[in-house]
Design an enzyme around this catalytic site. Structure first.
Site, PDB file in Angstrom:
ATOM      1  N   ILE A  31       0.840  -1.174   0.004  1.00 12.01           N
ATOM      2  CA  ILE A  31       0.132   0.175   0.073  1.00 12.01           C
ATOM      3  C   ILE A  31       0.821   1.296  -0.037  1.00 12.01           C
ATOM      4  CG2 ILE A  31      -2.301  -1.192   0.900  1.00 12.01           C
ATOM      5  CD1 ILE A  31      -1.161   0.189   3.584  1.00 12.01           C
ATOM      6  N   ASN A  87      15.998  -6.109   8.688  1.00 12.35           N
ATOM      7  CA  ASN A  87      15.836  -6.767   9.856  1.00 12.35           C
ATOM      8  C   ASN A  87      16.246  -5.740  10.871  1.00 12.35           C
ATOM      9  OD1 ASN A  87      15.335  -9.539   9.116  1.00 12.35           O
ATOM     10  ND2 ASN A  87      17.018  -8.977   7.772  1.00 12.35           N
ATOM     11  N   GLY A  92      16.687  -0.986   9.262  1.00 14.84           N
ATOM     12  CA  GLY A  92      15.535  -0.451   8.449  1.00 14.84           C
ATOM     13  C   GLY A  92      14.000  -1.052   8.503  1.00 14.84           C
ATOM     14  N   GLN A  93      14.091  -2.046   9.365  1.00 18.32           N
ATOM     15  CA  GLN A  93      12.742  -2.642   9.314  1.00 18.32           C
ATOM     16  C   GLN A  93      11.548  -1.870  10.080  1.00 18.32           C
ATOM     17  OE1 GLN A  93      12.953  -6.675  11.583  1.00 18.32           O
ATOM     18  NE2 GLN A  93      10.956  -7.159  10.643  1.00 18.32           N
ATOM     19  N   HIS A  99       9.468 -10.097   5.768  1.00 20.45           N
ATOM     20  CA  HIS A  99       8.734  -9.904   4.603  1.00 20.45           C
ATOM     21  C   HIS A  99       9.850  -9.583   3.634  1.00 20.45           C
ATOM     22  CE1 HIS A  99       8.688  -6.028   6.470  1.00 20.45           C
ATOM     23  NE2 HIS A  99       8.497  -5.364   5.312  1.00 20.45           N
ATOM     24  N   LEU A 100       9.487  -9.935   2.295  1.00 24.88           N
ATOM     25  CA  LEU A 100      10.493  -9.248   1.024  1.00 24.88           C
ATOM     26  C   LEU A 100       9.766  -8.386   0.480  1.00 24.88           C
ATOM     27  CD1 LEU A 100      12.194 -12.574   0.397  1.00 24.88           C
ATOM     28  CD2 LEU A 100      13.604 -10.377   0.351  1.00 24.88           C
ATOM     29  N   HIS A 101      10.444  -7.449  -0.142  1.00 27.30           N
ATOM     30  CA  HIS A 101       9.828  -6.213  -1.060  1.00 27.30           C
ATOM     31  C   HIS A 101      10.288  -6.836  -2.531  1.00 27.30           C
ATOM     32  CE1 HIS A 101       8.725  -2.918   1.576  1.00 27.30           C
ATOM     33  NE2 HIS A 101       9.696  -3.713   2.320  1.00 27.30           N
TER      34      HIS A 101
END
Length: 136
Positions: A31, A87, A92-93, A99-101
């Protein structure tokens, strides 16, 4: 986890534009997309980060990510994809469910490319390789 946004999507409590689903994984459009077709691939069971994935689940996530990357490349008409996975806060998690982008990429897009590179010495690399082998 009851309040985890991705767990709530898995349970059907929140809407998602699903791309793919199997026993272990779910892929849906982000989103907060970096580009059209930006898809997230998640482990269905709650795992906070990569450190908590068992081998079977890690394999399932990578299989799904490979399938999704091929589909994104075709459907989005992009010339490449970037896979991104973060992570912990320092990494930056922002959503603490693994999850993977899968980010569609085109030349000159506004998404960040690579990080500034450094050139460690061979000795420094060999010392780090030794530490990593010991940790494995």
């Amino acid at each position: 986890m009851d309040d985890c946004v991705f767990c709530r999507i898995v349970r059907g409590e929140l809407p998602a534009s699903k791309v793919y689903e199997d026993e272990h994984t779910l892929a849906f459009l982000n989103i907060m997309a970096g580009s059209p077709g930006h898809t997230l691939v998640i482990a269905k069971p709650h795992r906070e980060n990569i450190y908590t994935l068992e081998d079977e689940l890690a394999e399932a996530v990578m299989r799904t990510t490979t399938r999704v990357a091929k589909a994104v490349r075709q459907a989005a008409g992009c010339e490449g994809v970037t896979l991104f996975q973060a992570n912990e806060v320092a990494g930056g998690q922002t959503v603490f469910h693994f999850h993977l982008h899968v980010l569609p990429r085109t030349p000159g897009d506004s998404l960040p490319g690579v990080w500034p590179a450094t050139a460690p010495t061979r000795t420094e690399m060999d010392e780090m390789a030794e530490r990593l082998r010991a940790a494995l």
